[in-house]
Write a protein that holds these residues in place. Structure first.
Motif, short mmCIF file in Angstrom:
data_model
loop_
_atom_site.label_atom_id
_atom_site.label_comp_id
_atom_site.label_asym_id
_atom_site.label_seq_id
_atom_site.Cartn_x
_atom_site.Cartn_y
_atom_site.Cartn_z
N LEU A 1 0.81 -1.21 0.00
CA LEU A 1 0.00 0.00 0.00
C LEU A 1 0.85 1.26 0.00
CD1 LEU A 1 -2.78 -0.82 2.65
CD2 LEU A 1 -3.10 -0.49 0.18
N LEU A 2 2.09 1.14 0.42
CA LEU A 2 2.93 2.33 0.64
C LEU A 2 3.04 3.21 -0.59
CD1 LEU A 2 5.95 1.31 2.87
CD2 LEU A 2 4.53 3.36 3.08
N ASP A 3 3.22 2.59 -1.76
CA ASP A 3 3.42 3.38 -2.96
C ASP A 3 2.21 4.23 -3.31
OD1 ASP A 3 6.03 2.88 -3.62
OD2 ASP A 3 5.55 0.96 -4.59
N GLY A 4 1.05 3.77 -2.89
CA GLY A 4 -0.16 4.50 -3.24
C GLY A 4 -0.60 5.55 -2.24
N LEU A 5 0.15 5.71 -1.16
CA LEU A 5 -0.26 6.67 -0.13
C LEU A 5 -0.07 8.09 -0.61
CD1 LEU A 5 1.06 5.17 3.23
CD2 LEU A 5 -1.17 4.89 2.14
N ALA A 6 -1.07 8.93 -0.34
CA ALA A 6 -0.99 10.33 -0.72
C ALA A 6 -0.53 11.17 0.47
CB ALA A 6 -2.35 10.81 -1.21
N PRO A 7 0.57 11.88 0.31
CA PRO A 7 1.04 12.70 1.42
C PRO A 7 0.22 13.98 1.56
CG PRO A 7 2.49 12.95 -0.47
CD PRO A 7 1.44 11.94 -0.87
N VAL A 8 0.16 14.49 2.75
CA VAL A 8 -0.48 15.79 2.96
C VAL A 8 0.63 16.82 3.21
CG1 VAL A 8 -2.60 14.87 3.90
CG2 VAL A 8 -0.69 15.35 5.42
N ALA A 9 0.32 18.06 2.87
CA ALA A 9 1.33 19.11 3.02
C ALA A 9 1.64 19.36 4.49
CB ALA A 9 0.86 20.39 2.35
N GLU A 10 0.60 19.61 5.24
CA GLU A 10 0.79 19.86 6.66
C GLU A 10 0.13 18.73 7.44
OE1 GLU A 10 2.39 22.38 8.29
OE2 GLU A 10 3.18 22.95 6.32
N GLY A 11 0.85 17.63 7.56
CA GLY A 11 0.29 16.47 8.24
C GLY A 11 0.01 16.75 9.69
#
Length: 507
Positions: free
Chosen positions: A365-375
């Motif tokens: 699943l890691l490759d598909g994770l979407a990062p957030v700018a301000e987590g």
RNA sequence: GGUCUGGUGGCCGAGUGGCUAGGCUCAGCUCUGCAAAAGCUGCUACAGCGGUUCGAAUCCGCUCCAGACCUCCA
């Protein structure tokens, strides 16, 4: 004094200085300090190639595979020597037993070297299947007859061996006068003396404890070489002393092997090295992998409770309820510490299979994770990393490392489900954790990589099917939707309806 | 007989003086058309007896039990 560290030393990971090994010689957990960092010499006793390896053998080589991988990961330049025993290993309980290779050759009416080649090939195949890395050097006993003769001569010159009727024996009594014979195995020579059974055919020896360095070949022996003493063959213990010395030097860092080799094999190795080269310890750290048991009993060839990797994978054995993949077995073994016995059972293997599946799914699943700018405040991923190193540095505690990885699995799943947010750095940290510890160090990999990744055509087909099923679902045509899901399940394709659409996995 | 290891919850298996091991199983809950997946919660653990300690699964002693090695085995 030069205060600048050598260039090579600067390549070492800062975590390298905290590595501790369980040293069988001292029975202490000791900080690892190689003789010449960043170089590390490691010798592991390999198989005797007269039959197929079984799962218990695999466990030992897996243990040292992880040791090797971790040392490499820390930045050490490791020379890993693992021998192939292709002569000298005798059957039976005396030094007059038949050579294992020779016996097999005679029974099958083929050349001894055909036996050697066949089972060497098998061994290599098995190592590959379990993702066990090849060693730097894989020397054979028959390739080092000259060196073995030369080492015997040195031992004789030093007065620790004698010739009798064309054979040469190591004089354990004499050696024990000035050395601590039994230091590694905790045995005392007087007790050994009393416990040793009177065996036939030992009249050549001055003492029952003496062991063969060179054996004169009788007429039935197929494998023999000329020597100053007789046409014969080398003793089993000798090859390891010779080859470790030749490739790693008279004193090297790590010597590994199975627990069952501690006595007499490793004890004899030490005696031979000291008998030839002097009193310094030939090995700084002795590591012993423990046994794989079945119903509490050691898996061994003679017990007949072993099975081959092929039987394991196909499940074609009375002890196996089903087949298990090599990665499942690898993972199963790594869930226990190498120094403890590990009991094989079907429920334990099935638990490992499911656990590994969950680990691999999260990793995928890691490759598909979407990062957030301000987590949001993310969990402390650097702590995970530190715990992973701490686990490995504590005598290669892979079960604890795996527990750390499961903490990472929770993070991945939570992010994937939208319950937790991670910025790009956090996702990269997780990727690094899996890539370095699960892949590089534990040697775990997704199985059926080609299938799991899917071909373009397969992906396309699955998308068509899922789209059609999605329409059925939208029309509340549950019968059709469930039919598609059930039929795909029969074909080994699992359908999972998530919030963001439907995904699928293959068995 | 000697040497050495070990006895942890339904199963496997870490931990070695105070701080959640982890996996699997099972039950409940959340989510969901249902299911699966995922998450949360729970599930009478430290073989027995005695001792040391403010405190022991963890240290010491004894007992019981199991295994390995002492003969080929990784």
């Amino acid at each position: 004094m030069d205060s600048t560290p050598p260039a090579a030393e600067r390549t070492l990971s800062p975590f390298a200085k905290d590595l501790h090994l369980g040293n069988s010689l001292t029975r202490e957990k000791e900080r690892f300090e190689p003789y010449n960092p960043p170089y590390v010499g490691m010798y592991v006793c390999g198989p005797t190639v007269y039959s197929n390896v079984h799962l218990g053998n695999v466990r030992t080589f897996l243990t040292f595979d992880v040791v090797y991988r971790y040392l490499l990961h820390l930045g050490y330049k490791v020379r890993y020597v693992r021998n192939i025993t292709d002569v000298g290993h005798l059957t039976g309980d005396t030094d007059d037993g038949e050579d294992k290779i020779g016996k097999k050759a005679r029974l099958e009416n083929i050349e001894p070297m055909e036996v050697v080649q066949r089972y060497t090939n098998d061994f290599h195949d098995v190592m590959r299947v379990f993702h066990i890395l090849p060693p730097s050097i894989e020397p054979t006993a028959t390739g080092h007859i000259v060196e073995q003769i030369s080492m015997i001569q040195k031992i004789m010159e030093n007065g620790y061996a004698y010739e009798a009727n064309g054979s040469v024996y190591f004089d354990v009594r004499k050696f024990a006068e000035g050395h601590n014979y039994g230091e590694l195995s905790g045995r005392r020579i007087d007790e050994l003396q009393n416990q040793t059974r009177a065996l036939d055919g030992q009249d050549e020896k001055r003492d029952p404890l003496d062991f063969a360095l060179w054996k004169k070949a009788d007429a039935s022996h197929l494998m023999h070489w000329p020597s100053p003493w007789s046409e014969g063959f080398p003793g089993w213990h000798l090859e390891c002393s010779v080859m470790s010395t030749k490739y790693l030097g008279r004193s090297f860092d790590i010597h590994g092997g199975g627990m069952d080799l501690k006595f007499p094999h490793h004890e004899c190795e030490i005696a031979q090295n000291m008998g030839a080269h002097g009193p310094e310890q030939p090995v700084r750290y002795w590591l012993h992998g423990n046994m794989l048991t079945v119903n509490g009993r050691k898996m061994s060839k003679s017990e007949g409770n072993g099975f081959t990797p092929e039987e394991l994978i196909t499940g074609n054995h009375k002890l196996l309820e089903k087949g298990y993949s090599p990665m499942t077995v690898r993972f199963f073994m790594l869930q226990g510490h190498y120094a403890g016995t590990l009991d094989f059972s079907n429920p334990a293997l099935q638990a490992a299979e499911k656990g590994l599946d969950r680990l691999m799914s999260a990793w995928g699943l890691l490759d598909g994770l979407a990062p957030v700018a301000e987590g949001e405040k993310a969990p402390d991923l650097s702590a995970l990393r530190a715990r992973a190193y701490a686990a490995m540095n504590d005598d290669f505690n892979t079960p604890v490392l795996i527990a750390v990885l499961y903490d990472a699995v929770k993070v991945v799943n939570s992010v994937a489900a939208g319950r937790m947010a991670l910025d790009a750095d956090g996702i990269e940290a997780l990727k690094a954790l899996f890539n370095e510890f699960a892949c590089d160090i534990l040697g775990l990999q997704p199985e059926n990589a080609s299938e799991a990744g899917g071909s373009d055509r397969t992906d396309g087909l699955m998308e068509v099917i899922c789209t059609l099923r999605g329409e059925a679902k939208a029309n509340k045509d549950w019968a059709t939707a469930d039919l598609i899901r059930d039929r795909l399940a029969e074909l080994g394709v699992q359908i999972k309806d998530g919030k963001d659409g439907t995904s699928w996995t293959f068995d």
